[in-house]
Design an enzyme around this catalytic site. Structure first.
Site, mmCIF file in Angstrom:
data_model
loop_
_atom_site.group_PDB
_atom_site.id
_atom_site.type_symbol
_atom_site.label_atom_id
_atom_site.label_comp_id
_atom_site.label_asym_id
_atom_site.label_seq_id
_atom_site.Cartn_x
_atom_site.Cartn_y
_atom_site.Cartn_z
ATOM 1 N NE ARG A 8 -14.706 9.528 14.985
ATOM 2 C CZ ARG A 8 -14.597 8.706 15.503
ATOM 3 N NH1 ARG A 8 -15.336 8.402 17.346
ATOM 4 N NH2 ARG A 8 -15.116 7.235 14.600
ATOM 5 C CG HIS A 38 16.262 33.271 14.928
ATOM 6 N ND1 HIS A 38 14.860 33.883 15.572
ATOM 7 C CD2 HIS A 38 17.218 34.722 14.204
ATOM 8 C CE1 HIS A 38 14.538 34.766 15.039
ATOM 9 N NE2 HIS A 38 15.710 35.436 13.951
ATOM 10 C CE LYS A 57 0.800 10.649 2.049
ATOM 11 N NZ LYS A 57 -0.022 10.006 2.686
ATOM 12 N N GLY A 84 -13.586 12.512 6.589
ATOM 13 C CA GLY A 84 -12.713 13.449 6.754
ATOM 14 C C GLY A 84 -11.338 13.173 8.065
ATOM 15 N N GLY A 85 -11.162 12.280 7.357
ATOM 16 C CA GLY A 85 -10.042 10.748 8.663
ATOM 17 C C GLY A 85 -8.477 11.527 7.273
ATOM 18 C CE1 TYR A 86 -2.768 9.980 9.951
ATOM 19 C CE2 TYR A 86 -4.826 8.837 10.738
ATOM 20 C CZ TYR A 86 -3.230 9.632 10.573
ATOM 21 O OH TYR A 86 -2.815 9.328 12.039
ATOM 22 C CD GLU A 89 13.010 31.186 16.573
ATOM 23 O OE1 GLU A 89 13.732 31.989 16.825
ATOM 24 O OE2 GLU A 89 12.903 32.370 15.180
ATOM 25 C CD GLU A 143 -2.256 12.261 3.421
ATOM 26 O OE1 GLU A 143 -1.520 12.208 4.466
ATOM 27 O OE2 GLU A 143 -2.647 10.876 3.241
ATOM 28 C CB CYS A 152 3.598 6.655 2.189
ATOM 29 S SG CYS A 152 2.891 5.203 3.090
ATOM 30 C CB THR A 179 -0.968 0.140 1.344
ATOM 31 O OG1 THR A 179 -1.342 -1.130 1.434
ATOM 32 C CG2 THR A 179 -2.198 1.456 1.149
ATOM 33 C CB CYS A 180 3.781 2.057 2.183
ATOM 34 S SG CYS A 180 5.044 3.981 2.596
HETATM 35 C C1 LIG Z 1 -3.560 6.618 1.123
HETATM 36 C C2 LIG Z 1 -2.929 5.934 1.851
HETATM 37 C C3 LIG Z 1 -1.722 6.672 2.342
HETATM 38 C C4 LIG Z 1 -1.101 6.598 3.597
HETATM 39 N N1 LIG Z 1 0.128 6.982 3.804
HETATM 40 C C5 LIG Z 1 0.758 7.425 4.566
HETATM 41 C C6 LIG Z 1 1.895 7.557 5.197
HETATM 42 O O1 LIG Z 1 2.174 9.013 4.361
HETATM 43 N N2 LIG Z 1 2.431 7.334 6.392
HETATM 44 C C7 LIG Z 1 2.355 6.636 6.961
HETATM 45 O O2 LIG Z 1 3.147 6.080 8.139
HETATM 46 N N3 LIG Z 1 1.206 5.252 6.130
HETATM 47 C C8 LIG Z 1 0.747 5.327 5.164
HETATM 48 N N4 LIG Z 1 -0.538 4.679 4.948
HETATM 49 C C9 LIG Z 1 -0.949 3.656 5.797
HETATM 50 C C10 LIG Z 1 0.301 3.133 5.345
HETATM 51 O O3 LIG Z 1 0.175 2.111 3.651
HETATM 52 C C11 LIG Z 1 0.015 1.061 5.774
HETATM 53 O O4 LIG Z 1 -0.239 1.406 7.459
HETATM 54 C C12 LIG Z 1 1.431 0.010 5.231
HETATM 55 O O5 LIG Z 1 1.144 0.371 4.110
HETATM 56 C C13 LIG Z 1 0.578 -1.078 6.140
HETATM 57 O O6 LIG Z 1 1.741 -2.328 5.803
HETATM 58 P P1 LIG Z 1 2.040 -3.879 5.950
HETATM 59 O O7 LIG Z 1 2.740 -4.601 5.273
HETATM 60 O O8 LIG Z 1 0.615 -3.968 6.960
HETATM 61 O O9 LIG Z 1 0.299 -3.544 4.249
HETATM 62 P P2 LIG Z 1 0.353 -3.698 2.841
HETATM 63 O O10 LIG Z 1 1.669 -2.302 2.481
HETATM 64 O O11 LIG Z 1 -0.581 -3.255 2.281
HETATM 65 O O12 LIG Z 1 1.048 -5.046 2.421
HETATM 66 C C14 LIG Z 1 0.236 -5.651 2.164
HETATM 67 C C15 LIG Z 1 1.090 -7.028 0.692
HETATM 68 O O13 LIG Z 1 0.278 -7.818 0.911
HETATM 69 C C16 LIG Z 1 -0.061 -8.198 -0.320
HETATM 70 N N5 LIG Z 1 -1.070 -9.199 -0.118
HETATM 71 C C17 LIG Z 1 -2.568 -9.388 0.389
HETATM 72 N N6 LIG Z 1 -2.873 -10.445 0.103
HETATM 73 C C18 LIG Z 1 -2.447 -11.875 -0.074
HETATM 74 C C19 LIG Z 1 -2.411 -13.144 -1.037
HETATM 75 N N7 LIG Z 1 -3.545 -13.710 0.025
HETATM 76 N N8 LIG Z 1 -1.186 -13.321 -0.994
HETATM 77 C C20 LIG Z 1 0.416 -12.756 -1.456
HETATM 78 N N9 LIG Z 1 0.193 -11.021 -1.019
HETATM 79 C C21 LIG Z 1 -0.422 -10.451 -0.611
HETATM 80 C C22 LIG Z 1 -0.792 -6.797 -0.666
HETATM 81 O O14 LIG Z 1 -0.956 -7.560 -2.483
HETATM 82 C C23 LIG Z 1 0.620 -5.780 -0.265
HETATM 83 O O15 LIG Z 1 1.158 -5.787 -1.002
HETATM 84 C C24 LIG Z 1 -1.463 5.525 3.947
HETATM 85 C C25 LIG Z 1 -2.319 4.186 3.695
HETATM 86 C C26 LIG Z 1 -3.262 5.076 2.400
HETATM 87 C C27 LIG Z 1 -4.277 4.003 2.176
HETATM 88 N N1 LIG Z 2 0.012 10.354 6.465
HETATM 89 C C1 LIG Z 2 -0.822 9.064 7.086
HETATM 90 O O1 LIG Z 2 0.303 8.566 7.967
HETATM 91 C C2 LIG Z 2 -2.067 8.397 6.834
HETATM 92 C C3 LIG Z 2 -2.532 9.033 5.639
HETATM 93 C C4 LIG Z 2 -3.360 7.731 4.693
HETATM 94 C C5 LIG Z 2 -4.415 6.943 5.282
HETATM 95 N N2 LIG Z 2 -3.431 6.054 6.294
HETATM 96 C C6 LIG Z 2 -3.923 5.494 7.222
HETATM 97 O O2 LIG Z 2 -5.019 4.486 7.204
HETATM 98 C C7 LIG Z 2 -6.354 4.712 7.927
HETATM 99 C C8 LIG Z 2 -7.095 4.971 7.078
HETATM 100 O O3 LIG Z 2 -7.371 5.845 6.675
HETATM 101 P P1 LIG Z 2 -8.885 6.532 5.746
HETATM 102 O O4 LIG Z 2 -8.838 8.504 6.129
HETATM 103 O O5 LIG Z 2 -9.196 6.083 4.864
HETATM 104 O O6 LIG Z 2 -9.622 6.472 7.727
HETATM 105 P P2 LIG Z 2 -9.705 7.406 8.012
HETATM 106 O O7 LIG Z 2 -10.398 6.393 9.821
HETATM 107 O O8 LIG Z 2 -8.371 8.087 9.514
HETATM 108 O O9 LIG Z 2 -10.763 8.337 8.817
HETATM 109 C C9 LIG Z 2 -12.477 7.203 7.506
HETATM 110 C C10 LIG Z 2 -13.090 8.448 7.769
HETATM 111 O O10 LIG Z 2 -13.939 8.466 7.145
HETATM 112 C C11 LIG Z 2 -15.685 8.844 7.781
HETATM 113 N N3 LIG Z 2 -16.305 8.032 7.447
HETATM 114 C C12 LIG Z 2 -16.633 6.162 8.045
HETATM 115 N N4 LIG Z 2 -17.769 6.451 7.170
HETATM 116 C C13 LIG Z 2 -18.730 6.495 6.918
HETATM 117 C C14 LIG Z 2 -20.290 7.045 5.947
HETATM 118 N N5 LIG Z 2 -20.327 5.727 6.096
HETATM 119 N N6 LIG Z 2 -19.993 8.106 5.926
HETATM 120 C C15 LIG Z 2 -19.592 8.733 5.762
HETATM 121 N N7 LIG Z 2 -18.524 9.375 6.311
HETATM 122 C C16 LIG Z 2 -17.414 7.939 6.760
HETATM 123 C C17 LIG Z 2 -14.742 9.048 9.339
HETATM 124 O O11 LIG Z 2 -15.568 9.303 10.040
HETATM 125 C C18 LIG Z 2 -13.379 9.012 9.166
HETATM 126 O O12 LIG Z 2 -13.591 10.770 9.231
HETATM 127 C C19 LIG Z 2 -5.617 5.319 9.406
HETATM 128 O O13 LIG Z 2 -5.910 5.535 10.121
HETATM 129 C C20 LIG Z 2 -4.361 5.940 8.648
HETATM 130 O O14 LIG Z 2 -3.822 4.824 9.401
HETATM 131 C C21 LIG Z 2 -2.460 7.184 7.562
#
Ligand SMILES: Cc1cc2nc3c(=O)[nH]c(=O)nc-3n(C[C@H](O)[C@H](O)[C@H](O)COP(=O)(O)OP(=O)(O)OC[C@H]3O[C@@H](n4cnc5c(N)ncnc54)[C@H](O)[C@@H]3O)c2cc1C
Ligand SMILES: NC(=O)c1ccc[n+]([C@@H]2O[C@H](COP(=O)([O-])OP(=O)(O)OC[C@H]3O[C@@H](n4cnc5c(N)ncnc54)[C@H](O)[C@@H]3O)[C@@H](O)[C@H]2O)c1
Length: 463
Positions: free
Chosen positions: A207, A448, A49, A178-180, A453, A184, A46, A40-41
């Site tokens: 929240r 500074h 994005k 209204g989450g991350y 600071e 973004e 990440c 995902t990242c």
């Molecule tokens: C839009 C978005 C923005 C984000 N931005 C940030 C950020 O700025 N900073 C931050 O710290 N975190 C961010 N996150 C969260 C971060 O991406 C995740 O917390 C992180 O990637 C989790 O890593 P993981 O290894 O648990 O899972 P993942 O990175 O999701 O990896 C899981 C992998 O498993 C594979 N897989 C699944 N099932 C199987 C299977 N049965 N067999 C083989 N392969 C399989 C998938 O294809 C995937 O490649 C963001 C997430 C999203 C969605």
């Molecule tokens: N910068 C970062 O580190 C970063 C960036 C993106 C994602 N992430 C990770 O990914 C996770 C998921 O991110 P996210 O933004 O999808 O989740 P989130 O839980 O942060 O936000 C989801 C939002 O959707 C709203 N929502 C949920 N169900 C709804 C509905 N039925 N109708 C209307 N609104 C609804 C919630 O009230 C909340 O505001 C985060 O919790 C975070 O851990 C991290």
């Protein structure tokens, strides 16, 4: 004979970190990935994005450049070119992941993996037609976006499509959540000049974050032209002949695209993996329940990262679906299995940033959480116009806040909204992890002139 010491399901942040660290300690490791390496990242989180955010932020610099003496023709933005460049960079990174794994001696098997049973003391795992025996299995399959079950939901997109695909630049965009992710995506899309609507269920976004951070970020986003529809819920999505109409419990919103940023689950990922069939339990979000050693109730079967949960365990502080947490868990597990008992992952002060424009970042407790936990708190807060915006006479404001425990002077939390908030809070996370007091903040010499600071020169409490 057992084929591998460790079989890792999932080649994302956590799985790759765990596999490489285990191999570095001499373990025989195989890793299955059903999509591209990086997870995902790297592919749809990440990295793309942040690249989109960099692209959007240029508009702000062009806007103020003239006040600093720069004149000349206005640069033109090519949306398609940015998406292509972004995707090329992601390809480059996934290639690096493959090379790193290969160099570490990890065998990468492409395909959907699952645990199909036991072979004596070992697990029997299957990837396509191939079967292997493994002494230990780590599930690191991550999560997936979830969308509410409303009429017309198939007309909406999620962050996966926004960050992975190529599509034309929309003129109008509606983002629900209204989450991350909602903040973004809304931020960078508005930065490209797209009319952006953000639909949130509560009066403020984010929240659980500190209320000052939530309010200041909301105000900054509104000033930047994002239409925030607070206390609003989506009801249905209609096709208006190419465009979309998002009907809500308030007014309908017309847009070219509707993005649902309504949270993530692990349910579909942990379904049918064989873990539950072997006896592992999951939480209602589908995360596999593990103990402080990341082990499920099935000995030898582990889970890390977004698909794992230890929030039920009082020794841990909540659930963090963040890349550095998945990596830290993966490495800690590999250390314990193939080297020696590691330092446990410290979940007390996990810094986090929302890469909106401007950024919001935090480490430690919000004021509300600190009061609820019974702390007698003292609050230090400042709001100011950063120097960059003084010459252009801009509206931009930075907010910084420190939450202190009066009884022992310990800093419980720091919060910031403004340029470079993520970079600044990272350093302060070291201070909080080390148990810093407010007196130590005050005794720290400033750099500074910076915004940072202010964190070491906030002498007067405001509450
Ligand atoms: C839009 C978005 C923005 C984000 N931005 C940030 C950020 O700025 N900073 C931050 O710290 N975190 C961010 N996150 C969260 C971060 O991406 C995740 O917390 C992180 O990637 C989790 O890593 P993981 O290894 O648990 O899972 P993942 O990175 O999701 O990896 C899981 C992998 O498993 C594979 N897989 C699944 N099932 C199987 C299977 N049965 N067999 C083989 N392969 C399989 C998938 O294809 C995937 O490649 C963001 C997430 C999203 C969605
Ligand atoms: N910068 C970062 O580190 C970063 C960036 C993106 C994602 N992430 C990770 O990914 C996770 C998921 O991110 P996210 O933004 O999808 O989740 P989130 O839980 O942060 O936000 C989801 C939002 O959707 C709203 N929502 C949920 N169900 C709804 C509905 N039925 N109708 C209307 N609104 C609804 C919630 O009230 C909340 O505001 C985060 O919790 C975070 O851990 C991290």
């Amino acid at each position: 004979m057992t084929d591998v010491d460790l079989f890792v399901l999932g080649g994302g942040s956590g799985g790759v970190a765990c596999a490489r660290r285990a191999a570095a300690h001499g373990a025989k490791v195989a890793l299955a990935e059903q999509s591209r390496l990086g997870g995902t990242c790297v592919i749809r989180g990440c990295v793309p994005k942040k690249l989109m955010r960099y692209g959007a932020h240029f508009a702000d610099y062009f806007k103020i450049a003239e006040a600093y003496g720069w004149a000349g023709s206005k640069p033109q933005f090519d949306f398609g070119r940015l998406l292509q460049a972004r995707n090329r960079e992601i390809e480059r990174l996934t290639g690096i992941y493959a090379t790193m794994l290969e160099k570490s001696g990890v065998r990468v098997i492409r395909g959907h993996g699952s645990v199909v049973g036991r072979a004596g003391q070992d697990f029997l795992v299957q990837i396509g037609a191939e079967r292997l025996t493994a002494r230990n299995v780590v599930i690191a399959v991550g999560g997936h976006p979830v969308r509410p079950e409303i009429e017309g939901i198939e007309l909406s997109l999620t962050s996966d499509e926004i960050l992975e695909d190529i599509y034309p630049q929309p003129a109008r965009l509606a983002v629900v959540g209204g989450g991350y992710i909602g903040l973004e995506i809304a931020s960078f899309m508005a930065g490209f000049g797209i009319e952006t609507h953000l639909i949130i269920r509560q009066d403020l976004p984010l929240r659980g974050f500190d209320d000052d951070l939530r309010q200041d970020l909301r105000d900054r986003l509104v000033e930047r032209g994002i239409h925030i529809h607070a206390d609003t819920r989506p009801i249905r999505i209609l096709d208006s002949g190419g465009g979309r109409i998002l009907e809500t419990d308030r007014q309908p919103i017309e847009a070219d695209m509707v993005v649902m940023a309504t949270g993530r689950l692990a349910k579909a990922r942990t379904e049918g993996l064989g873990a539950v069939e072997l006896g592992a339990s999951r939480d209602p979000q589908g995360r596999i329940l593990v103990n402080e050693r990341y082990e499920s109730v099935v000995p030898g079967l582990y889970a890390i990262g977004d698909c794992s949960s230890h929030a039920h365990n009082a020794a841990f502080a909540g659930q963090f679906d963040l890349t550095p947490i998945a990596i830290a868990e993966g490495r800690a597990l590999a250390e314990r299995l193939f080297n020696r008992e590691p330092q446990p992952v410290d979940y007390r002060y996990v810094p986090t940033a929302v890469f909106a424009i401007p950024e919001a970042a935090s480490v430690g407790m919000s004021e509300t959480a600190a009061r609820a936990a019974g702390h007698d708190v003292q609050i230090y807060r400042t709001r100011f116009r950063p120097m960059l915006y003084t010459i252009p006479d801009g509206k931009e404001r930075t907010m910084m806040k420190i939450v202190v425990d009066k009884s022992n002077d310990r800093v419980l939390g720091v919060h910031m909204v403004g340029d470079d908030a993520a970079e600044i809070i990272q350093g302060l996370a070291v201070a909080l992890t080390s148990g810093a007091t407010k007196a130590q903040f005050d005794a720290t010499v400033a750099i500074h002139p910076t915004a940072a600071e202010e964190f070491v020169t906030l002498y007067q409490p405001v509450g």
